[in-house]
Design an enzyme around this catalytic site. Structure first.
Site, PDB file in Angstrom:
ATOM      1  CD  GLU A  10      46.004  47.947  11.874  1.00  0.00           C
ATOM      2  OE1 GLU A  10      45.854  46.798  12.366  1.00  0.00           O
ATOM      3  OE2 GLU A  10      45.931  48.979  12.551  1.00  0.00           O
ATOM      4  CB  CYS A  43      44.367  40.367   8.686  1.00  0.00           C
ATOM      5  SG  CYS A  43      43.201  41.691   9.078  1.00  0.00           S
TER       6      CYS A  43
END
Length: 463
Positions: A208, A242
């Site tokens: 991720e 993110c």
């Protein structure tokens, strides 16, 4: 660390297939422990950041984990049930099923930006799939780590869930362990090293990562509405997310309106600018200086920086920086080359929607893409003509909160998924089980070859 790994591996071998009831019980223990420690976790994150609001932590760290546990417990029995598949005429009358087995010991590497959600979120899914887990916590959140260690120890034995703390050197050792699966959340550059370390053990990985998540402001949308929908995604945790909007593509004739609207909206959310109680700090001086470096590089090369707050717009003592809109950016500026991960927002004008899409398509595929438009034709065009890990239309960030949908990157923004049933399958081995009864059609294909039944089968199927 090696002892913990060996302990978990041995415990898994003793119990390789925990019952659904046992897994739900483990998840309920985790939920009870999280609720009991939520106030301490909020305070610990406030200490680690030297300023992070309790509401931000509840919204982005605690609540998603509680909802994820409830969701997983409700659906786990269905997920874990063997799936009946078709054997096909050639294999009849065999029965074919897919059984989902736990992998074993899962490694989870946690970043500093959401240390609760990004440790417990993957852990919840790993437990739901029946695994043991070792969690490498970030060295940049020591106060939060201390609470997490106590919290998890109150709910689990070390051979079920173990926390590991240490610096980058220890993290490298951690990712070199022969886990049955490794999940890493962090930067693309470090993700490459993690994947390389895992490859030596043929450990499957879920990465991720991040990248530059774009926002497209459609030609049809009201600018005030567009700013209201996307700005929170940039302001939460001071943009240290993110999937935070990394840059905005705006119709050229609406550029000035976007700037003024963004400044106005920021002041409504954070009326005291850097001194607003609800606004967050940058995690540490290293990251703060990195962001100042990006800002200085951009302005030195001709960009115009517009702070989104009246009066003081930075506080070096507390590492606080209000959102700065950057106009007139060019490709040689570092701010357009690297993931920003903070409160800087390039605003790039476009002349046609095709120009905006071309700009996105000629860059690495992002973790998230945001479209602000109520034009159904444009919505479908962007969905079908762009690639991203996930997408929000007329919102930002909140696709990550959808429990019943996968979350994951693509290309340099990551690989693999977790959340929902996709996460359950990520941490499981889908094992095909073919069962024959007293009669097996496979015997018909045994040598010697050339029997009439084989000739008939070839005639029936090879056409």
């Amino acid at each position: 660390m090696l002892d913990r790994f060996a302990q978990q591996r041995a415990a898994f071998q003793q119990m390789p297939m925990p019952s659904v009831e046992a897994r739900i019980h483990s998840l309920q223990r985790l939920k009870a422990a999280l609720l009991a420690h939520k106030d301490r976790l909020c305070e610990a994150l406030n200490q680690d950041y030297d300023g992070r609001s309790t509401q931000d932590t509840l919204i982005s760290d605690i609540l998603p984990c509680i909802m994820n546990i409830k969701y997983s417990c409700k659906r786990l029995k269905k997920w874990a049930r063997p799936e009946r598949r078709h054997a096909g005429l050639l294999l009849s009358p065999a029965k074919v099923e897919v059984h989902y087995q736990p992998l074993g010991v899962v490694g989870i590497v946690v970043p500093w930006n959401f240390p609760v959600m990004l440790s417990l979120g993957p852990l919840i899914t790993a437990i739901a799939a029946g695994n043991r887990a070792m969690v490498k916590l970030s060295e940049f959140t020591p106060h939060t780590n201390a609470v997490l260690v106590q919290m998890l120890a109150s709910a689990f034995d070390h051979d079920e869930v173990a926390c590991i703390e240490g610096d980058a050197k220890l993290a490298a050792q951690f990712t070199s362990l022969p886990f049955d699966h490794l999940l890493f959340t962090g930067s693309t550059n470090i993700g490459r090293h993690v994947m390389h370390a895992a490859a030596d053990n043929l450990t499957p990985v879920t990465l991720e990562l991040g990248g530059k998540s774009p926002v497209i402001v459609g030609p049809d949308v009201d600018i005030d509405n567009a700013v209201e929908r996307m700005s929170y995604g940039k302001c939460l945790n001071a943009g240290q997310i993110c999937v935070a909007p990394d840059y905005v593509l705006v119709p050229r004739d609406k550029l000035d309106d976007f700037v003024s609207s963004y400044q106005k909206n920021f002041s409504l959310m954070y009326p005291k600018g850097v001194h607003s109680r609800d606004y967050g700090s940058v995690i540490n001086d290293r990251q703060y200086q990195r962001l100042l470096g990006l800002l200085e590089d951009a302005t030195a090369k001709g960009a115009t920086a517009i702070p989104c707050a009246e009066g003081q717009h930075r506080d070096d003592s507390r590492q606080r920086l209000t959102t700065h809109l950057l106009l007139n950016t060019t490709e040689e500026m570092t701010v357009l080359q690297e993931e920003i991960f903070g409160p800087l927002l390039p605003v790039i004008p476009y002349d046609s929607i095709d120009d905006a899409l071309d700009y996105i398509r000629h860059r690495p595929r992002p973790l998230a893409l945001y479209l602000l438009s109520y034009d159904k034709v444009l919505q479908q065009k962007v969905i079908s003509e762009t690639h991203a890990g996930g997408m929000c239309i007329n919102d930002a960030l909140f696709h990550v909160a959808a429990d019943d949908a996968p979350f994951g990157g693509i290309g340099p923004s990551g690989m693999g998924h977790y959340h929902g049933i996709e996460g359950f399958k990520t941490f499981s081995k889908a094992k095909t089980v073919l069962t024959q009864g007293k009669f097996s059609s496979g015997i018909l294909m045994h040598p010697p070859y050339g029997k009439w039944i084989q000739t008939l089968i070839f005639k029936l199927f090879l056409r």
